[in-house]
Design a protein around this motif. Structure first.
Motif, short mmCIF file in Angstrom:
data_model
loop_
_atom_site.label_atom_id
_atom_site.label_comp_id
_atom_site.label_asym_id
_atom_site.label_seq_id
_atom_site.Cartn_x
_atom_site.Cartn_y
_atom_site.Cartn_z
N ARG A 222 8.69 -65.69 13.68
CA ARG A 222 8.28 -66.88 14.31
C ARG A 222 9.68 -67.93 14.22
O ARG A 222 10.23 -67.97 13.04
CB ARG A 222 7.09 -67.46 13.95
CG ARG A 222 7.42 -68.27 12.32
CD ARG A 222 6.15 -69.05 12.09
NE ARG A 222 5.99 -69.32 10.65
CZ ARG A 222 6.80 -69.90 9.84
NH1 ARG A 222 7.94 -70.64 10.51
NH2 ARG A 222 6.68 -70.13 8.47
N PRO A 223 9.68 -68.87 15.00
CA PRO A 223 10.79 -70.07 14.60
C PRO A 223 10.50 -70.82 13.40
O PRO A 223 9.47 -70.84 13.03
CB PRO A 223 10.65 -71.00 16.00
CG PRO A 223 9.76 -70.05 16.88
CD PRO A 223 9.02 -69.15 16.31
N GLY A 224 11.71 -70.73 12.60
CA GLY A 224 11.75 -71.33 11.38
C GLY A 224 11.20 -70.20 10.21
O GLY A 224 11.35 -70.57 8.95
N GLY A 225 10.85 -68.91 10.77
CA GLY A 225 10.41 -67.88 9.60
C GLY A 225 11.80 -67.63 8.83
O GLY A 225 12.90 -67.62 9.33
N VAL B 228 20.21 -62.42 -0.41
CA VAL B 228 20.63 -63.04 0.85
C VAL B 228 19.29 -63.65 1.39
O VAL B 228 18.15 -63.29 1.46
CB VAL B 228 21.21 -61.97 1.83
CG1 VAL B 228 21.43 -62.94 3.12
CG2 VAL B 228 22.46 -61.42 1.39
N THR B 229 19.43 -65.03 1.62
CA THR B 229 18.18 -65.90 2.54
C THR B 229 18.69 -66.52 3.73
O THR B 229 20.12 -66.79 3.75
CB THR B 229 17.86 -66.76 1.54
OG1 THR B 229 18.55 -67.90 1.08
CG2 THR B 229 17.11 -66.14 0.27
N ALA B 230 18.11 -66.48 4.66
CA ALA B 230 18.23 -67.07 5.88
C ALA B 230 17.01 -67.45 6.75
O ALA B 230 15.83 -67.18 6.30
CB ALA B 230 19.37 -66.08 6.75
N ALA B 231 17.14 -68.13 7.79
CA ALA B 231 15.97 -68.48 8.43
C ALA B 231 16.15 -68.24 10.21
O ALA B 231 17.23 -68.61 10.51
CB ALA B 231 15.74 -70.03 8.32
N ARG B 232 15.23 -67.79 10.85
CA ARG B 232 15.54 -68.09 12.21
C ARG B 232 15.39 -69.53 12.61
O ARG B 232 14.46 -70.37 12.45
CB ARG B 232 14.13 -67.27 12.91
CG ARG B 232 14.18 -67.51 14.43
CD ARG B 232 13.21 -66.79 15.22
NE ARG B 232 13.24 -67.10 16.52
CZ ARG B 232 12.52 -66.51 17.52
NH1 ARG B 232 11.40 -65.68 17.33
NH2 ARG B 232 12.49 -67.17 18.76
N PRO B 233 16.20 -69.94 13.55
CA PRO B 233 16.35 -71.44 13.70
C PRO B 233 15.09 -71.94 14.64
O PRO B 233 14.41 -71.03 15.18
CB PRO B 233 17.45 -71.48 14.95
CG PRO B 233 18.38 -70.42 14.78
CD PRO B 233 17.39 -69.26 14.03
N SER B 234 14.43 -73.19 14.14
CA SER B 234 13.22 -73.44 14.73
C SER B 234 13.20 -74.05 16.08
O SER B 234 14.46 -74.27 16.51
CB SER B 234 12.84 -74.75 13.80
OG SER B 234 12.65 -74.54 12.44
#
Ligand SMILES: C[S@@+](CC[C@H](N)C(=O)[O-])C[C@H]1O[C@@H](n2cnc3c(N)ncnc32)[C@H](O)[C@@H]1O
Length: 291
Positions: free
Chosen positions: A157-160, A285-291
């Protein structure tokens, strides 16, 4: 990385040419079967990573978790327990490992776990269907990393969040690299070299060892962080047990007693009350899907 066309049977609805056909063959052949048979050993080997992975993933009650390259599903089941009223789905390309995962899940009675066989690079995940994607060493085998991580981003999801661990480059100043290099030389002198499948699997394992490659692969994400961790990997309860495990990876090789003893001597400095343990280095490694 080599890709191969795969013959299509009338019962097989997947495309005849898959981007990761070589790795699919490897993980459904002797390499995958060895991982399935030796699941407890491989779990213990990378068990030190679990606390780091789950601290970063911060899985909460109700979360929908995707475990990429879940193998026999130990991490998937931990995720499911943390997700409580949520659920965890493991995806993997290997049928022997998924069979193991399903058997363990039934034996442990974890209700909110399921597994899907598929190539995470192309698998039709539900769009935005997950809050967090995790992987303990299951994301290095893609022919096209950017395409694979793009496909995983669409599943979030966005922000995931995305959290995974992968190896740093081998180096003589790392205990595990140094010892494994010496052991490989001892075995090589006996003609006991890794099979082409094992060699290709190991080469792929190193494919994300350069942080620049990781960052390029995560172009679809924001807040990318690559943190260096030193962990201890477990190889056996004592040097003899660890050598037995290592030799099980080259089962057809005749290794004389004197070579086994030399291998045990290489591992002796790392043996203690908690078994044979060597320091190894990984990236978290950490990252996020853009919101
Ligand atoms: C090093 S094992 C790690 C397994 C598991 N994550 C663990 O910690 O025990 C790598 C796993 O990635 C899986 N794999 C390799 N390529 C894959 C792909 N394209 N899609 C999904 N899984 C893949 C393999 O079948 C194998 O189970």
């Amino acid at each position: 990385m080599t890709t191969h066309a795969r013959p299509k049977s009338r019962y097989d609805t997947r495309p005849a040419s898959l981007p990761n056909a070589r790795q699919e063959a490897i993980w459904n052949g002797p390499v995958g079967r060895h991982w399935a048979e030796q699941q407890d050993r491989y779990d213990a080997m990378s068990g030190d990573l679990n606390d780091h992975l789950f601290a970063a993933a911060a899985i909460g009650d109700g979360d929908r978790v995707l475990d990429i390259g879940c193998g026999a599903g130990t991490v998937t089941r931990i995720a499911a327990r943390l997700a409580g009223g949520g659920r965890a789905v493991g995806v993997d390309i290997s049928e022997p490992l998924l069979a193991r995962a399903r058997a363990r899940t039934a034996a442990e009675g974890v209700p909110n776990v399921s597994y899907e066989r598929g190539d995470a690079q192309t698998h039709p995940f539900p769009a935005g269907g997950y809050d967090v994607a995790i992987s303990r060493g299951g994301v290095m085998f893609f022919a096209d990393h950017a395409a694979a991580f793009g496909n995983i981003a669409r599943a979030l999801r966005p922000g995931g969040r995305l959290v995974f661990a992968c190896p740093q480059p081998a180096s003589p100043d790392i205990e595990e690299s140094r010892a494994l290099g010496t052991l490989a030389s001892l075995l090589g002198a006996q003609g006991a070299t890794a099979s082409p499948e094992s060699a290709d699997a190991r080469a792929a394992m190193a494919s994300l060892s350069d942080p620049r490659t990781i960052r390029a692969a995560l172009a679809a994400y924001t807040d990318v962080d690559v943190t260096a961790l030193t962990i201890e990997t477990y190889w056996g309860k004592d040097p003899s047990d660890a050598v037995g495990f290592l030799l099980s990876r080259t089962p057809d090789a005749a290794v004389p007693r004197v070579t086994r003893k030399a291998m045990e001597d290489v591992l002796s400095p790392y043996a203690g009350g908690r078994g044979v343990r060597m320091k190894a280095r990984v990236w978290l490694v950490t990252a996020a899907r853009p919101s």
